[in-house]
Design an enzyme around this catalytic site. Structure first.
Site, mmCIF file in Angstrom:
data_model
loop_
_atom_site.group_PDB
_atom_site.id
_atom_site.type_symbol
_atom_site.label_atom_id
_atom_site.label_comp_id
_atom_site.label_asym_id
_atom_site.label_seq_id
_atom_site.Cartn_x
_atom_site.Cartn_y
_atom_site.Cartn_z
ATOM 1 N N LYS A 1 5.095 -14.271 5.036
ATOM 2 C CA LYS A 1 5.265 -15.142 3.872
ATOM 3 C C LYS A 1 6.746 -15.155 3.495
ATOM 4 O O LYS A 1 7.141 -14.997 2.334
ATOM 5 C CB LYS A 1 4.383 -14.646 2.722
ATOM 6 C CG LYS A 1 4.274 -15.613 1.533
ATOM 7 C CD LYS A 1 3.591 -16.929 1.880
ATOM 8 C CE LYS A 1 3.461 -17.814 0.632
ATOM 9 N NZ LYS A 1 3.029 -19.191 0.983
ATOM 10 N N TYR B 1 0.816 -1.209 0.000
ATOM 11 C CA TYR B 1 0.000 0.000 0.000
ATOM 12 C C TYR B 1 0.858 1.271 0.000
ATOM 13 O O TYR B 1 0.352 2.370 0.240
ATOM 14 C CB TYR B 1 -0.921 0.018 1.227
ATOM 15 C CG TYR B 1 -2.047 -1.001 1.178
ATOM 16 C CD1 TYR B 1 -2.169 -1.890 0.119
ATOM 17 C CD2 TYR B 1 -2.971 -1.079 2.196
ATOM 18 C CE1 TYR B 1 -3.190 -2.823 0.073
ATOM 19 C CE2 TYR B 1 -4.003 -2.015 2.160
ATOM 20 C CZ TYR B 1 -4.098 -2.881 1.098
ATOM 21 O OH TYR B 1 -5.114 -3.804 1.060
ATOM 22 N N ASP C 1 -0.869 -17.701 4.313
ATOM 23 C CA ASP C 1 -1.859 -18.495 3.587
ATOM 24 C C ASP C 1 -2.329 -19.680 4.425
ATOM 25 O O ASP C 1 -3.525 -19.984 4.486
ATOM 26 C CB ASP C 1 -1.299 -18.953 2.233
ATOM 27 C CG ASP C 1 0.080 -19.575 2.324
ATOM 28 O OD1 ASP C 1 0.728 -19.441 3.374
ATOM 29 O OD2 ASP C 1 0.523 -20.192 1.335
ATOM 30 N N ASP D 1 -10.812 -9.357 7.113
ATOM 31 C CA ASP D 1 -12.075 -9.530 6.396
ATOM 32 C C ASP D 1 -12.507 -10.994 6.398
ATOM 33 O O ASP D 1 -13.699 -11.308 6.527
ATOM 34 C CB ASP D 1 -11.943 -9.036 4.949
ATOM 35 C CG ASP D 1 -12.164 -7.539 4.823
ATOM 36 O OD1 ASP D 1 -11.977 -6.835 5.840
ATOM 37 O OD2 ASP D 1 -12.510 -7.078 3.728
ATOM 38 N N ASP E 1 -5.202 -6.776 6.138
ATOM 39 C CA ASP E 1 -6.435 -6.352 5.480
ATOM 40 C C ASP E 1 -7.261 -7.568 5.064
ATOM 41 O O ASP E 1 -8.460 -7.658 5.346
ATOM 42 C CB ASP E 1 -6.071 -5.502 4.254
ATOM 43 C CG ASP E 1 -7.244 -4.673 3.748
ATOM 44 O OD1 ASP E 1 -8.335 -4.731 4.354
ATOM 45 O OD2 ASP E 1 -7.069 -3.953 2.747
#
Length: 326
Positions: A167, A120, A199, A227, A223
């Site tokens: 990751k 971002y 993941d 969610d 983020d």
């Protein structure tokens, strides 16, 4: 001392749920003064600029900002506002509430998301026709700051399990630095923690959310994972968030503008009211914040409920019920 709160409803259901949260804030015994501001798609249509400079300055000067949602202009509104208030940590609790049909009623976890860099950072380029690049920025300074915040948040709020999401098996340099820095912070504090590939963590959180407490994440991972966790507890209408800086902060529901129901008066105000509870606690009104949270929990348990939770109540009905409980 009077605390000045900048109120920015934004677009879509933000125009409905933010005024609802302000009504709740006005119902508690807190010395707050509200300043109105506007930003988002409708402001861009009128002025050509989704986030006017005047609103940026008000956000910088206010003690806190309560924000709703932005539509197509979200990246041009939310990210600059977070930057203006100096937010380096995005705190997103995901908790199941009694009375709500949650997929995993045992869920009670908090995502502590790095809020300033990662993908971002906004460094994108078209290097040739049909070929684009995105630069992912990870720094030791930001990684240390979010790790320290995350471990401190866990200690202050009684969470025993801390997980560092990463990751680093693929993004060896960037997430390698994030992971190494977080591990160094944990070692200095003598704190227990686990690490998890982001993941794999997505799967394990769905299967066994009770194994997790505070999850410290790079920006994009936080983020997405927060969610995902919303699906465990009944939807995005229940997730508040805080964007915390050293001296300022912005509070907002995790959900977006919900254009399919905007203007119908049936948006669930719970996430925004819970964000207002976080605002109160951030300003030192701990008892008032806990009262607001308890009132929301009571209404979620006993009703009335908006259609997203299987009821027929309006935004105003739920807000009135919360205020009645206060």
């Amino acid at each position: 001392m009077t605390h000045e709160i900048l109120v920015i409803p934004g677009d879509g259901i933000g125009q409905e749920v933010v005024p609802a949260a302000v009504r709740v804030l006005q119902a508690v015994e807190a010395d707050l003064a509200f300043v109105e501001g506007e930003a988002g798609d409708h402001v861009a249509a009128e002025t050509g600029e989704p986030l006017p400079q005047e609103i940026r300055e008000r956000a910088a000067e206010a003690d806190a900002t309560l924000f709703g949602a932005a539509g197509d202009s979200a990246a041009d509104v939310v990210l600059p506002l977070r930057e203006v208030v100096g937010s380096f940590a995005n705190v997103r609790p995901a908790r199941a509430y009694p009375g709500v049909d949650a997929l995993k009623p045992e869920t009670d976890l908090v995502f502590v998301r790095e809020n300033t860099e990662g993908v971002y950072s906004g460094i994108e380029s078209e290097i040739a026709e049909g070929v684009t690049t995105l630069t992912r920025v990870i720094t030791e300074r930001a990684s240390r700051r979010i790790a320290e915040f995350g471990f401190e948040h866990a200690a202050e709020n009684g969470y025993e399990n801390v997980t560092v999401a990463h990751k680093a098996n693929v993004m060896r340099v960037t997430d390698g630095l994030f992971l190494e820095t977080a591990e160094a912070v944990a070692a200095k504090r003598g704190a227990d923690y686990d690490t998890a590939l982001m993941d794999a963590l997505a799967m394990h959180v769905i299967m066994h959310p009770e194994d997790y407490g505070v999850v410290i994440c790079p920006n994009l991972a936080g983020d997405v994972l927060s969610d995902l966790a919303a699906g465990l507890v009944g939807g995005l209408g229940l997730l508040p968030s805080a964007n915390v800086g050293p001296d300022n902060a912005m509070f907002e529901p995790v959900h977006g503008t919900a254009p399919d129901i905007a203007g119908q008066g049936i948006a669930n105000p719970s996430a925004t009211i819970l964000s207002a509870a976080m605002l109160l606690e951030h300003l030192g009104y701990d008892d008032e914040g806990q009262r607001v949270r308890a009132a929301v929990e009571g209404v979620l348990a006993d009703g009335p409920r908006t259609p997203d939770l299987g009821g027929e109540a309006t935004t105003g009905d739920v807000t009135d019920a919360v205020i009645d409980r206060l």
